[in-house]
Write an enzyme that holds these catalytic residues in place. Structure first.
Site, PDB file in Angstrom:
ATOM      1  N   LYS A 273       0.848  -1.205   0.000  1.00  0.00           N
ATOM      2  CA  LYS A 273       0.000   0.000   0.000  1.00  0.00           C
ATOM      3  C   LYS A 273       0.879   1.249   0.000  1.00  0.00           C
ATOM      4  O   LYS A 273       1.738   1.416   0.858  1.00  0.00           O
ATOM      5  CB  LYS A 273      -0.886  -0.011   1.259  1.00  0.00           C
ATOM      6  CG  LYS A 273      -1.589   1.326   1.560  1.00  0.00           C
ATOM      7  CD  LYS A 273      -2.480   1.254   2.806  1.00  0.00           C
ATOM      8  CE  LYS A 273      -3.035   2.634   3.203  1.00  0.00           C
ATOM      9  NZ  LYS A 273      -3.882   2.594   4.419  1.00  0.00           N
ATOM     10  N   ASP A 278      -2.424  10.280   3.756  1.00  0.00           N
ATOM     11  CA  ASP A 278      -3.796   9.860   4.044  1.00  0.00           C
ATOM     12  C   ASP A 278      -4.478  10.907   4.921  1.00  0.00           C
ATOM     13  O   ASP A 278      -4.304  10.924   6.134  1.00  0.00           O
ATOM     14  CB  ASP A 278      -3.797   8.488   4.743  1.00  0.00           C
ATOM     15  CG  ASP A 278      -5.211   7.964   4.980  1.00  0.00           C
ATOM     16  OD1 ASP A 278      -6.172   8.578   4.467  1.00  0.00           O
ATOM     17  OD2 ASP A 278      -5.347   6.929   5.661  1.00  0.00           O
ATOM     18  N   LYS A 285      -9.739  12.939   8.724  1.00  0.00           N
ATOM     19  CA  LYS A 285      -9.225  12.552  10.042  1.00  0.00           C
ATOM     20  C   LYS A 285      -9.225  13.776  10.960  1.00  0.00           C
ATOM     21  O   LYS A 285      -8.992  14.887  10.488  1.00  0.00           O
ATOM     22  CB  LYS A 285      -7.788  12.024   9.903  1.00  0.00           C
ATOM     23  CG  LYS A 285      -7.668  10.640   9.287  1.00  0.00           C
ATOM     24  CD  LYS A 285      -6.200  10.216   9.197  1.00  0.00           C
ATOM     25  CE  LYS A 285      -6.033   8.890   8.472  1.00  0.00           C
ATOM     26  NZ  LYS A 285      -6.558   7.731   9.209  1.00  0.00           N
ATOM     27  N   ASP A 296       1.877   6.489   5.424  1.00  0.00           N
ATOM     28  CA  ASP A 296       0.875   5.555   4.895  1.00  0.00           C
ATOM     29  C   ASP A 296       1.313   4.937   3.559  1.00  0.00           C
ATOM     30  O   ASP A 296       0.620   4.083   3.016  1.00  0.00           O
ATOM     31  CB  ASP A 296      -0.475   6.276   4.755  1.00  0.00           C
ATOM     32  CG  ASP A 296      -1.657   5.340   4.998  1.00  0.00           C
ATOM     33  OD1 ASP A 296      -1.472   4.325   5.694  1.00  0.00           O
ATOM     34  OD2 ASP A 296      -2.751   5.617   4.481  1.00  0.00           O
ATOM     35  N   ASP A 355     -11.951   6.948   4.655  1.00  0.00           N
ATOM     36  CA  ASP A 355     -10.661   6.754   5.328  1.00  0.00           C
ATOM     37  C   ASP A 355     -10.237   5.285   5.320  1.00  0.00           C
ATOM     38  O   ASP A 355      -9.108   4.965   5.657  1.00  0.00           O
ATOM     39  CB  ASP A 355     -10.757   7.297   6.765  1.00  0.00           C
ATOM     40  CG  ASP A 355      -9.400   7.510   7.398  1.00  0.00           C
ATOM     41  OD1 ASP A 355      -8.391   7.452   6.662  1.00  0.00           O
ATOM     42  OD2 ASP A 355      -9.353   7.743   8.621  1.00  0.00           O
ATOM     43  N   GLU A 357      -9.348   3.533   2.910  1.00  0.00           N
ATOM     44  CA  GLU A 357      -8.985   3.581   1.485  1.00  0.00           C
ATOM     45  C   GLU A 357      -7.956   2.534   1.093  1.00  0.00           C
ATOM     46  O   GLU A 357      -7.862   2.147  -0.068  1.00  0.00           O
ATOM     47  CB  GLU A 357      -8.460   4.983   1.132  1.00  0.00           C
ATOM     48  CG  GLU A 357      -6.986   5.258   1.466  1.00  0.00           C
ATOM     49  CD  GLU A 357      -6.643   5.162   2.943  1.00  0.00           C
ATOM     50  OE1 GLU A 357      -7.555   5.365   3.767  1.00  0.00           O
ATOM     51  OE2 GLU A 357      -5.481   4.876   3.278  1.00  0.00           O
ATOM     52  N   ARG A 359      -7.690  -0.675   1.728  1.00  0.00           N
ATOM     53  CA  ARG A 359      -8.254  -1.926   1.219  1.00  0.00           C
ATOM     54  C   ARG A 359      -8.829  -1.738  -0.179  1.00  0.00           C
ATOM     55  O   ARG A 359      -8.916  -2.697  -0.945  1.00  0.00           O
ATOM     56  CB  ARG A 359      -9.308  -2.454   2.204  1.00  0.00           C
ATOM     57  CG  ARG A 359     -10.462  -1.514   2.395  1.00  0.00           C
ATOM     58  CD  ARG A 359     -11.248  -1.813   3.666  1.00  0.00           C
ATOM     59  NE  ARG A 359     -10.562  -1.353   4.871  1.00  0.00           N
ATOM     60  CZ  ARG A 359     -11.021  -1.538   6.105  1.00  0.00           C
ATOM     61  NH1 ARG A 359     -12.150  -2.173   6.308  1.00  0.00           N
ATOM     62  NH2 ARG A 359     -10.340  -1.081   7.133  1.00  0.00           N
TER      63      ARG A 359
HETATM   64  N1  BES Z   1      -3.840   4.588   7.189  1.00  0.00           N
HETATM   65  C1  BES Z   1      -4.897   4.306   8.081  1.00  0.00           C
HETATM   66  C2  BES Z   1      -4.519   3.307   9.172  1.00  0.00           C
HETATM   67  C3  BES Z   1      -3.523   3.802  10.194  1.00  0.00           C
HETATM   68  C4  BES Z   1      -3.968   4.370  11.366  1.00  0.00           C
HETATM   69  C5  BES Z   1      -2.175   3.648   9.995  1.00  0.00           C
HETATM   70  C6  BES Z   1      -3.051   4.792  12.306  1.00  0.00           C
HETATM   71  C7  BES Z   1      -1.272   4.084  10.938  1.00  0.00           C
HETATM   72  C8  BES Z   1      -1.705   4.645  12.094  1.00  0.00           C
HETATM   73  C9  BES Z   1      -6.099   3.707   7.322  1.00  0.00           C
HETATM   74  O1  BES Z   1      -6.246   4.148   6.030  1.00  0.00           O
HETATM   75  C10 BES Z   1      -7.324   4.116   8.080  1.00  0.00           C
HETATM   76  O2  BES Z   1      -7.528   5.287   8.228  1.00  0.00           O
HETATM   77  N2  BES Z   1      -8.075   3.135   8.550  1.00  0.00           N
HETATM   78  C11 BES Z   1      -9.229   3.401   9.313  1.00  0.00           C
HETATM   79  C12 BES Z   1     -10.272   2.393   8.911  1.00  0.00           C
HETATM   80  C13 BES Z   1     -11.629   2.663   9.496  1.00  0.00           C
HETATM   81  C14 BES Z   1     -12.223   3.910   8.895  1.00  0.00           C
HETATM   82  C15 BES Z   1     -12.509   1.472   9.231  1.00  0.00           C
HETATM   83  C16 BES Z   1      -8.881   3.253  10.793  1.00  0.00           C
HETATM   84  O3  BES Z   1      -8.115   2.346  11.127  1.00  0.00           O
HETATM   85  O4  BES Z   1      -9.353   4.057  11.583  1.00  0.00           O
HETATM   86 ZN    ZN Z   2      -7.313   6.003   5.844  1.00  0.00          ZN
HETATM   87 ZN    ZN Z   3      -4.472   4.731   5.043  1.00  0.00          ZN
END
Ligand code: BES
Ligand code: ZN
Ligand code: ZN
Length: 503
Positions: A273, A278, A285, A296, A355, A357, A359
């Site tokens: 990825k 992000d 966020k 990210d 967010d 994204e 996947r």
């Molecule tokens: N890039 C983030 C995951 C992440 C969070 C990486 C903290 C490093 C530190 C990912 O894209 C994300 O935002 N995931 C969300 C998914 C949720 C909306 C289902 C998350 O984990 O909050």
């Molecule tokens: Zn995200």
């Molecule tokens: Zn992300």
């Protein structure tokens, strides 16, 4: 862009410790020694008995990562004792960390030429080749820091540092050289990945990442194809296009190929990825969660480290690296909650949260990887905050649809010291991702957030054995460790290379 990443050159030679001439001699010492070991008596004489004195006073106990310097006064300027902890607990990872901590301290002392004498083997546990690989990895990974934007030269770690591993005989030296060769390739691959991952979003966007991939491919003799947004539209890569659509920097799909054997079959596709920043998109966020989101792209950067090191290792396997690269931004052209995205596989996804994204871009990349019918697919991604909550910063989450592949990755994790912890991703987690208007939704609620994400990814590889490594908690570190600088860690570059070496 990558600046200078090879700041440490490691060599091995035969030399008596007492005859060392250089800025600093580093000696590994086990915990709770009552007397000076026999191998150190001559050296102790050369520094006026100061080592024995130190042990006698109890000022150096040999606890893991304890470092104490002694000033020789004579021809040996300094000797540093480096604590290894208890002998029975010694592992390759301890050696890596001690070597890293020692060389970082040496950098602070502005030492130039360094001699190193760690235990070069531990009968029945670690042989000389493995020990020197671990030392080399610790030294090279330990010395790297991201300082190319810092103007003050004094605040930077100094230039090249030659390090000599000292041994008693030519036989040992030749084993050490083998370990040094491999350790150097793996560690420099990891640092190459870190150097890119550490770049901020205003330096590395999807195009810049693609340009860097092209440059590295040329340098290391890999083949490289970059699909731009027009091509992605022709290919119907709806996931990557949806996520990347909100940014002025359009998305890319980067494909690197390493061919190490005659036959055409592909052994492994590694997928990473690469969200170059992000923001969360329309589901923006909150402020506190935005910093660090340049990391990210760490999964994609790991692919660059893995593929370049693989070319240097010259393994007799065929490996493809796939990097979906996009920037997740907020604008008039951003994808939205409620959008239904048709991914490359043909499967449709109802967007519930922009967010989630990672996947979405991975669904295209994994389906593309599966078309190559490889023996295995391994993806690495800073995928879920839930993984950080579950495992913290010490272990990556490991998910797999195949036990054999999972076990091999666990062994490689052990060998590399890049720890993983197996978590479930069975089909029942998919229930949480059901949509009333599409094949899936892109989120499955807060419960088991990493497991639902992994179960979602498995849907795009068909029958191909697939492992997913969630590096959200391990890809970067806000705090410096004694053995590693802040910022990108470069995980799981060495882990995946150990896996590929084991095939
Ligand atoms: N890039 C983030 C995951 C992440 C969070 C990486 C903290 C490093 C530190 C990912 O894209 C994300 O935002 N995931 C969300 C998914 C949720 C909306 C289902 C998350 O984990 O909050
Ligand atoms: Zn995200
Ligand atoms: Zn992300």
């Amino acid at each position: 862009m990558a600046g200078s990443v090879s700041r440490t050159v490691v060599k091995a030679r035969v030399a008596a410790l007492a005859a060392f001439r250089g800025d600093l001699l580093i000696i590994g010492v086990y915990q709770d020694l009552k007397r000076l070991p026999r191998q150190l008596t001559d050296l102790d004489k050369a520094v006026g008995g100061r080592l024995a004195e130190l042990l006698k006073l109890g000022d150096f106990e040999g606890k893991q990562l304890q470092l104490t310097a002694v000033y020789g006064g004579g021809k040996i300027k300094r000797v540093m004792l480096a604590g290894l902890g208890e002998k029975k607990d010694l592992t390759a990872e301890t050696i890596r960390r001690v070597a890293g901590a020692a060389v970082r301290r040496a950098g602070e002392l502005k030492a130039g030429a360094i001699g190193f004498s760690l235990p070069l083997a531990l009968p029945g546990k670690i042989d000389a080749e493995l020990a020197s690989q671990a030392i080399t990895e610790g030294l090279i990974v330990g010395r790297y820091s991201f300082d190319e934007y810092i103007s003050d030269d004094d605040a930077k770690s100094a230039g090249k540092m030659p390090v000599s591993l000292l041994a008693d005989d030519e036989g040992t030296v030749s084993k050490l050289r083998k370990g040094i060769k491999i350790g150097t390739i793996l560690a420099e691959g990891q640092n190459r990945s870190r150097a890119i991952a550490n770049q901020p979003g205003n330096s590395v966007n999807p195009q810049a990442l693609a340009a860097e991939a092209r440059r590295l491919a040329r340098k290391f003799g890999l083949s490289c194809t970059v699909f731009d947004d027009r091509k992605l539209a022709q290919m119907k890569m709806g996931g990557i296009l949806a996520v990347g659509g909100g940014s002025a920097s359009k998305p890319r799909l980067i494909v690197l190929r390493y061919k190490g054997k005659r036959s055409a079959g592909i052994d492994v596709v590694v997928v990473g990825k690469a969200i170059t920043f992000d923001s969360g998109g329309i589901n923006l966020k909150p402020s506190g969660a935005l910093d660090g989101m340049k990391f990210d792209k760490s999964g994609g950067c790991a692919i660059l480290g893995i593929m370049t090191a693989l070319a240097e290792l010259r393994l007799t396997i065929n490996v493809v690296g796939v990097i979906p690269a996009a920037e997740n931004m907020v604008s008039q052209t951003s994808y939205r909650p409620d959008d239904i995205v048709r991914t490359y596989s043909g499967k449709t996804v109802e967007i519930q949260n922009t967010d989630a994204e990672g996947r979405i871009i991975l669904s295209d990349a994994l389906a593309y990887a599966a078309e190559m019918k490889p023996a295995a697919i391994i993806d690495m991604a800073t995928l879920t905050g839930a993984c950080v909550i579950a495992l913290g910063n010490h272990k990556s989450g490991l998910f797999a649809n195949n036990d054999d592949l999972r076990k091999k990755i666990e062994s490689a994790a052990q060998a590399s010291g890049e720890a993983v912890w197996h978590l479930p991703s069975s089909d029942e987690y998919l229930e949480q991702m059901k949509s009333k208007v599409a094949d899936f939704r892109n989120v499955g609620g807060r419960e088991g957030g990493s497991c639902t994400a992994a179960a979602f990814l498995h849907q795009f590889v068909g029958e191909v054995p697939h492992a997913h490594i969630d590096i959200a908690g391990t890809a970067d570190s806000k705090e410096a460790k004694p053995y590693r600088a802040v910022g990108s860690t470069g995980t799981p570059v060495r882990l995946v290379l150990e896996y590929l070496r084991s095939l």
